[in-house]
Design an enzyme around this catalytic site. Structure first.
Site, mmCIF file in Angstrom:
data_model
loop_
_atom_site.group_PDB
_atom_site.id
_atom_site.type_symbol
_atom_site.label_atom_id
_atom_site.label_comp_id
_atom_site.label_asym_id
_atom_site.label_seq_id
_atom_site.Cartn_x
_atom_site.Cartn_y
_atom_site.Cartn_z
ATOM 1 N N LEU A 16 0.826 -1.206 0.000
ATOM 2 C CA LEU A 16 0.000 0.000 0.000
ATOM 3 C C LEU A 16 0.861 1.257 0.000
ATOM 4 O O LEU A 16 1.731 1.430 0.850
ATOM 5 C CB LEU A 16 -0.919 0.020 1.233
ATOM 6 C CG LEU A 16 -1.930 1.168 1.260
ATOM 7 C CD1 LEU A 16 -2.900 1.061 0.088
ATOM 8 C CD2 LEU A 16 -2.708 1.191 2.571
ATOM 9 N N TRP A 17 0.608 2.112 -1.002
ATOM 10 C CA TRP A 17 1.188 3.447 -1.038
ATOM 11 C C TRP A 17 0.379 4.297 -0.055
ATOM 12 O O TRP A 17 -0.744 4.719 -0.360
ATOM 13 C CB TRP A 17 1.066 4.029 -2.427
ATOM 14 C CG TRP A 17 2.058 3.644 -3.482
ATOM 15 C CD1 TRP A 17 2.843 4.501 -4.189
ATOM 16 C CD2 TRP A 17 2.337 2.339 -4.031
ATOM 17 N NE1 TRP A 17 3.604 3.815 -5.118
ATOM 18 C CE2 TRP A 17 3.319 2.482 -5.043
ATOM 19 C CE3 TRP A 17 1.874 1.049 -3.734
ATOM 20 C CZ2 TRP A 17 3.822 1.407 -5.764
ATOM 21 C CZ3 TRP A 17 2.377 -0.029 -4.448
ATOM 22 C CH2 TRP A 17 3.343 0.160 -5.453
ATOM 23 N N ILE A 62 4.390 -1.474 3.395
ATOM 24 C CA ILE A 62 3.929 -0.091 3.355
ATOM 25 C C ILE A 62 4.937 0.752 2.578
ATOM 26 O O ILE A 62 6.137 0.761 2.896
ATOM 27 C CB ILE A 62 3.796 0.494 4.780
ATOM 28 C CG1 ILE A 62 2.808 -0.320 5.621
ATOM 29 C CG2 ILE A 62 3.422 1.966 4.723
ATOM 30 C CD1 ILE A 62 1.377 -0.229 5.196
ATOM 31 N N LYS A 63 4.463 1.464 1.558
ATOM 32 C CA LYS A 63 5.296 2.435 0.859
ATOM 33 C C LYS A 63 4.969 3.822 1.386
ATOM 34 O O LYS A 63 3.810 4.224 1.416
ATOM 35 C CB LYS A 63 5.071 2.389 -0.649
ATOM 36 C CG LYS A 63 5.959 3.392 -1.396
ATOM 37 C CD LYS A 63 5.580 3.542 -2.864
ATOM 38 C CE LYS A 63 6.456 4.610 -3.518
ATOM 39 N NZ LYS A 63 6.027 4.942 -4.894
ATOM 40 N N GLN A 64 6.010 4.541 1.789
ATOM 41 C CA GLN A 64 5.800 5.861 2.371
ATOM 42 C C GLN A 64 6.950 6.790 2.008
ATOM 43 O O GLN A 64 8.097 6.354 1.843
ATOM 44 C CB GLN A 64 5.692 5.767 3.904
ATOM 45 C CG GLN A 64 5.373 7.054 4.611
ATOM 46 C CD GLN A 64 4.080 7.684 4.140
ATOM 47 O OE1 GLN A 64 4.089 8.531 3.233
ATOM 48 N NE2 GLN A 64 2.950 7.271 4.730
#
Length: 357
Positions: A200-201, A238-240
């Site tokens: 998830l972005w 998690i993409k952050q």
């Protein structure tokens, strides 16, 4: 690239990043990347056998195979920022096969791009590198532009392409975020049922997040909460964006309005001003690292890209993160230079002298 080369690349002004000791939440409390991460973290979970296999496939490809770290090439900018603006610096990437080739020759664990791009080359490459199919996008042709993520296909389509994982974006904080949370939650449930991993972005979008010349879209407290929401809807990774400041909740609570909830210990005990400490707060909100934090590489700024990519990788690794998902810095330059940049990022995760702070 040797340790000495890495030190020379980042410059003396950034050498303290290599020796910083994190005194907020210590590394022994984290679930850190490791060769047996899938067994330790995901095996006791509700993930299906097929999902475990695909998570393992992500970990066991490319130059970082078997380390517990991930290096991913993402190219969804053709939709998110317009194809012309994204690929003008290097028009060969209008052809999606070159995107996949760059990921393979660059030693990446996986390639993340669009339905259409991967569909064109699926039979040739799906068995050679794990696919992450991005299922929603913000298209910028509607006038005036707006910030909204809409579905471009189904989870079944992703499975039919032989993909290892589903990727999606939620614009947390936007007026449309409630609908997006529902759509992506349902998509991730179906993806896990079919045996695919989920990424998830966790991006923020709201004009109010810019206050007094500060951009709190990249504040540790707001991005950390977005990460926590992402982990809650069962994102495996998690993409952050890398945090650049802190105090977003405080800034938005100025005046008569009330926004969110905060505790001063978020800023005094759980985070500090050092970039590694700010990133560690993001890791904490990923269930202490159970959902791997993959920071984005950011926009390309030209000659300084290699240095900036190395600095971002050092911060992510020393904070307890799981890797980088770097696109524009790699594909908006000649092919060989893109490979070299990706390899430099990977060398930092392979370098044992760069340890967890």
């Amino acid at each position: 690239m040797t340790y000495e080369n890495i030190v020379a690349l980042i410059g003396k002004e950034n050498e303290p990043l290599l020796t910083h000791a994190c005194t907020t939440v210590t590394k022994d409390q984290l679930h850190l990347p490791s060769p047996d991460f899938t067994d330790k973290i995901f095996l006791p979970s509700n993930r299906t056998v097929q999902t475990l296999r695909n998570i393992s496939a992500l970990f066991h490809n490319g130059r970082l195979s078997g380390t517990g770290y991930l290096s991913i090439l993402p190219v969804d900018q053709g939709i998110e920022h317009s194809a012309g603006a994204s690929f003008a610096p290097n028009p060969l990437y209008f052809d999606p096969e070159n995107i996949v080739r760059l990921a393979i020759e660059g030693g990446c664990n996986a390639v993340a791009t669009t339905f259409g791009g991967l569909a064109m080359v699926a039979r040739k490459y799906a068995h050679k590198i794990p696919f992450i199919v991005k299922i929603n996008h913000n298209e910028l042709l509607t006038y005036p532009n707006r910030h909204d993520q809409v579905m471009f296909g189904s989870v079944k389509d992703v499975w039919d392409l032989g993909a290892a994982a589903v990727g999606a974006t939620i614009y947390f904080g936007s007026q449309e975020s409630t609908r997006q949370i529902g759509e992506v939650s349902a998509a991730f449930e179906e993806a896990h049922n079919l045996g695919m991993a989920t990424i998830l972005w966790c991006y923020l979008r709201n004009n109010a997040f810019k206050q007094d010349k500060a951009d709190y879209h990249v504040s540790a407290d707001l991005t950390g909460q977005a990460n926590h929401l992402g982990a809650t809807i069962q994102a495996d990774f998690i993409k952050q964006k890398l945090p650049e400041n802190n105090g977003g909740f405080k800034a938005l609570n100025m005046g008569s309005s009330s926004y969110g909830k905060l505790d001063e210990r978020m800023y005094t005990q759980l985070a500090a001003d050092n970039p590694i400490d700010l990133c560690r707060y993001q890791v904490l909100n990923c269930y202490m690292g159970r959902a791997g934090l993959i920071n984005s590489g950011g926009a390309s700024s030209g000659a300084s890209d290699l240095k900036q990519a190395a600095i971002t990788a050092i911060i992510n690794k020393r904070a307890g993160g799981m890797g980088l998902i770097s696109g524009r810095k790699a594909f908006q330059r000649p092919f060989k230079e893109g490979v070299e940049l990706l390899n430099t990022i990977q060398d930092i995760y392979l370098e044992k002298k760069i340890d967890i702070a």
